[in-house]
Design a protein around this motif. Sequence first.
Motif, mmCIF file in Angstrom:
data_model
loop_
_atom_site.group_PDB
_atom_site.id
_atom_site.type_symbol
_atom_site.label_atom_id
_atom_site.label_comp_id
_atom_site.label_asym_id
_atom_site.label_seq_id
_atom_site.Cartn_x
_atom_site.Cartn_y
_atom_site.Cartn_z
ATOM 1 N N ARG A 136 -17.506 -8.344 14.801
ATOM 2 C CA ARG A 136 -17.240 -7.009 15.371
ATOM 3 C C ARG A 136 -15.761 -6.806 15.667
ATOM 4 N N ASN A 137 -15.045 -7.893 15.836
ATOM 5 C CA ASN A 137 -13.643 -7.791 16.249
ATOM 6 C C ASN A 137 -12.682 -7.825 15.069
ATOM 7 N N THR A 138 -11.650 -7.024 15.165
ATOM 8 C CA THR A 138 -10.542 -7.099 14.208
ATOM 9 C C THR A 138 -9.480 -8.032 14.780
ATOM 10 N N ALA A 139 -8.468 -8.304 13.986
ATOM 11 C CA ALA A 139 -7.367 -9.132 14.484
ATOM 12 C C ALA A 139 -6.740 -8.489 15.709
ATOM 13 N N GLY A 140 -6.655 -7.151 15.680
ATOM 14 C CA GLY A 140 -6.080 -6.438 16.821
ATOM 15 C C GLY A 140 -6.902 -6.627 18.077
ATOM 16 N N ASP A 141 -8.233 -6.592 17.901
ATOM 17 C CA ASP A 141 -9.108 -6.798 19.063
ATOM 18 C C ASP A 141 -8.907 -8.184 19.652
ATOM 19 N N ILE A 142 -8.827 -9.143 18.760
ATOM 20 C CA ILE A 142 -8.700 -10.535 19.237
ATOM 21 C C ILE A 142 -7.360 -10.725 19.934
ATOM 22 N N ALA A 143 -6.323 -10.118 19.345
ATOM 23 C CA ALA A 143 -5.000 -10.217 19.974
ATOM 24 C C ALA A 143 -5.020 -9.592 21.366
ATOM 25 N N GLU A 144 -5.745 -8.489 21.503
ATOM 26 C CA GLU A 144 -5.877 -7.852 22.823
ATOM 27 C C GLU A 144 -6.512 -8.799 23.826
ATOM 28 N N GLN A 145 -7.513 -9.534 23.357
ATOM 29 C CA GLN A 145 -8.187 -10.485 24.250
ATOM 30 C C GLN A 145 -7.210 -11.562 24.718
ATOM 31 N N LEU A 146 -6.332 -11.966 23.794
ATOM 32 C CA LEU A 146 -5.376 -13.021 24.160
ATOM 33 C C LEU A 146 -4.381 -12.530 25.208
ATOM 34 N N LEU A 147 -4.089 -11.228 25.160
ATOM 35 C CA LEU A 147 -3.110 -10.682 26.113
ATOM 36 C C LEU A 147 -3.575 -10.856 27.551
ATOM 37 N N SER A 148 -4.910 -10.851 27.732
ATOM 38 C CA SER A 148 -5.425 -10.982 29.098
ATOM 39 C C SER A 148 -5.331 -12.430 29.592
ATOM 40 N N ILE A 149 -5.039 -13.346 28.699
ATOM 41 C CA ILE A 149 -4.993 -14.763 29.090
ATOM 42 C C ILE A 149 -3.570 -15.308 29.052
ATOM 43 N N TYR A 150 -2.840 -14.939 28.014
ATOM 44 C CA TYR A 150 -1.495 -15.485 27.827
ATOM 45 C C TYR A 150 -0.443 -14.413 28.088
ATOM 46 N N GLU A 151 0.675 -14.849 28.562
ATOM 47 C CA GLU A 151 1.759 -13.899 28.815
ATOM 48 C C GLU A 151 2.576 -13.737 27.544
ATOM 49 N N ILE A 152 2.066 -12.973 26.631
ATOM 50 C CA ILE A 152 2.771 -12.687 25.385
ATOM 51 C C ILE A 152 2.638 -11.204 25.090
ATOM 52 N N ASP A 153 3.500 -10.712 24.194
ATOM 53 C CA ASP A 153 3.376 -9.299 23.848
ATOM 54 C C ASP A 153 2.401 -9.143 22.681
ATOM 55 N N PRO A 157 -6.783 2.659 10.433
ATOM 56 C CA PRO A 157 -5.579 2.028 9.943
ATOM 57 C C PRO A 157 -4.742 1.348 11.022
ATOM 58 N N THR A 158 -5.074 1.573 12.266
ATOM 59 C CA THR A 158 -4.286 0.939 13.322
ATOM 60 C C THR A 158 -4.724 -0.486 13.573
ATOM 61 N N GLY A 159 -5.834 -0.869 12.980
ATOM 62 C CA GLY A 159 -6.338 -2.201 13.258
ATOM 63 C C GLY A 159 -7.178 -2.222 14.509
ATOM 64 N N ILE A 160 -7.425 -1.086 15.095
ATOM 65 C CA ILE A 160 -8.257 -1.032 16.303
ATOM 66 C C ILE A 160 -9.667 -0.662 15.848
ATOM 67 N N SER A 161 -10.627 -1.517 16.140
ATOM 68 C CA SER A 161 -11.982 -1.275 15.663
ATOM 69 C C SER A 161 -12.734 -0.348 16.602
ATOM 70 N N ALA A 162 -13.937 0.005 16.172
ATOM 71 C CA ALA A 162 -14.715 0.975 16.917
ATOM 72 C C ALA A 162 -15.116 0.468 18.299
ATOM 73 N N ASN A 163 -15.219 -0.854 18.442
ATOM 74 C CA ASN A 163 -15.638 -1.373 19.753
ATOM 75 C C ASN A 163 -14.460 -1.700 20.652
ATOM 76 N N HIS A 164 -13.266 -1.387 20.185
ATOM 77 C CA HIS A 164 -12.085 -1.630 20.996
ATOM 78 C C HIS A 164 -12.020 -0.579 22.101
ATOM 79 N N PRO A 165 -11.635 -0.970 23.307
ATOM 80 C CA PRO A 165 -11.598 0.018 24.398
ATOM 81 C C PRO A 165 -10.788 1.247 24.047
ATOM 82 N N ALA A 166 -9.699 1.032 23.353
ATOM 83 C CA ALA A 166 -8.862 2.183 23.009
ATOM 84 C C ALA A 166 -9.608 3.120 22.075
ATOM 85 N N ALA A 167 -10.334 2.547 21.133
ATOM 86 C CA ALA A 167 -11.074 3.356 20.170
ATOM 87 C C ALA A 167 -12.224 4.082 20.871
ATOM 88 N N ARG A 168 -12.870 3.338 21.775
ATOM 89 C CA ARG A 168 -13.997 3.974 22.477
ATOM 90 C C ARG A 168 -13.513 5.153 23.316
#
Lengths: 305, 137
Positions: free
Chosen positions: B76-93, B123-134
């Motif tokens: 269900r997750n795109t690379a963008g979704d997964i990267a978003e998840q990492l942002l909540s754990i690691y201090e990276i952009d 095309p943004t890499g944000i999938s349908a289940n991404h909070p931003a997309a929702r």
Amino acid sequence: MNHEPPPETSFYQLGVVRAAINTPIRRFRDEYRALYYPFESVAPLPNAVTVDVRPARRLLGRCLRYRIDVNGRFRFSPTKFHELLPYVEWAVNWELPRVMPEYLQLHASSMEFEGAGVIFAGDSGSGKSTLATALLARGWRYLCDEFALIHTASLQLHPFPRAICMKRSGDHILERLGLTTHRGPRYLKGVKGYVSFVNPLQVRPDAIGCPAPVRFVIFPSYSCGAEPTLVPVGRAEAALDLHRVCFNLFSCQRPGTDVLAEVVRGASCYRLQSGEIDQTCALLEDLVTGGTRSAVPRVRSLVAC
Amino acid sequence: MAVSTVASTIPPPFSASAPSAPPGCGSDGPSDRFRRRKDVTVHELDGEALLFHPLTANSHRLNATALLIWTACDGRNTAGDIAEQLLSIYEIDLPSALRAVESFLDELRRHDLLEATESGAGPTGISANHPAARGTA
């Protein structure tokens, strides 16, 4: 005219491994028996790994080439008598993954200390046999110098007390430990060159360990003059490294990675930088006893060959 | 005797030596979702994992971050979704996280540890289940 005597079969129960040596070469039969006589069985052993050793080519009554078959399959054709014993040992090892699927088999030495199983896994030359010999002389109990046989159901380490094979570079260790080698002579073992065999029962009568759960997994590497150190290693990394030295990951009764994962879950895992042998052994004893028994009295050889 | 398999350690996604690639430069587009192979055996060990691929007979070790990404590859997750998840754990952009995730996904793909999934995001890499997309649906 063929003066070859008929072959005779001798059976040996080496821990959980059964071997039948079938040969008309009396000198070899005696040689093997001298090394393994405590394990000889008078009664035939079912499901034994059967090793046939016979002359393959003669000239003027002298054997120019031997032939070694295991369970009916050709394996080796050494040309010298003093190559026979190492090749027969190797032939038995080679057959184990096929005939003992109930054991996960690792290229590692294995020891038991007060009920705790310890695996020393590493490539050839990492010092597995040297460590096993030195620890045996200090009171540890021997399971095997070449295999860690892990029962896939019980996850216990089991003994396969083959003679410890020491390269020439280990001579000074044997000398320091006061250990004698089997019959003194050298045997030629492929790329390892000349080796000698140490019978564990000649080190101590109670040398052979009992089945034991794996409590420690150690990855040794040897560096001359190095300060012995133990560095903890993660269990996933340890499992991956054990995978690398597994002989029968796909042919044992349970998926090999499942067994490895369970083994490391129950064990503490370390990389060992070994150096001076007494210091290295003391470090390992501190580890397995939690520091309560750092000076185990050394046991010298009881029987001179 | 030969060791029966070749085993490898998949490099951690945030290690300095891990090759980085700009987002979207792999064979997948930014909208692709990723799913881990079902036949791969996973053993979690102290926050890391040992993967075993039954067809290639390779084992792979995942560190904690790699395991997190692997777990997120649920189809269900795109690379963008997964990267978003990492942002909540690691201090990276986000761009750094996305580069690391895509690099690691390339690694998983190279070892045949991912299954093909259909594209399902914009095309943004944000999938349908991404909070931003929702939020914009």
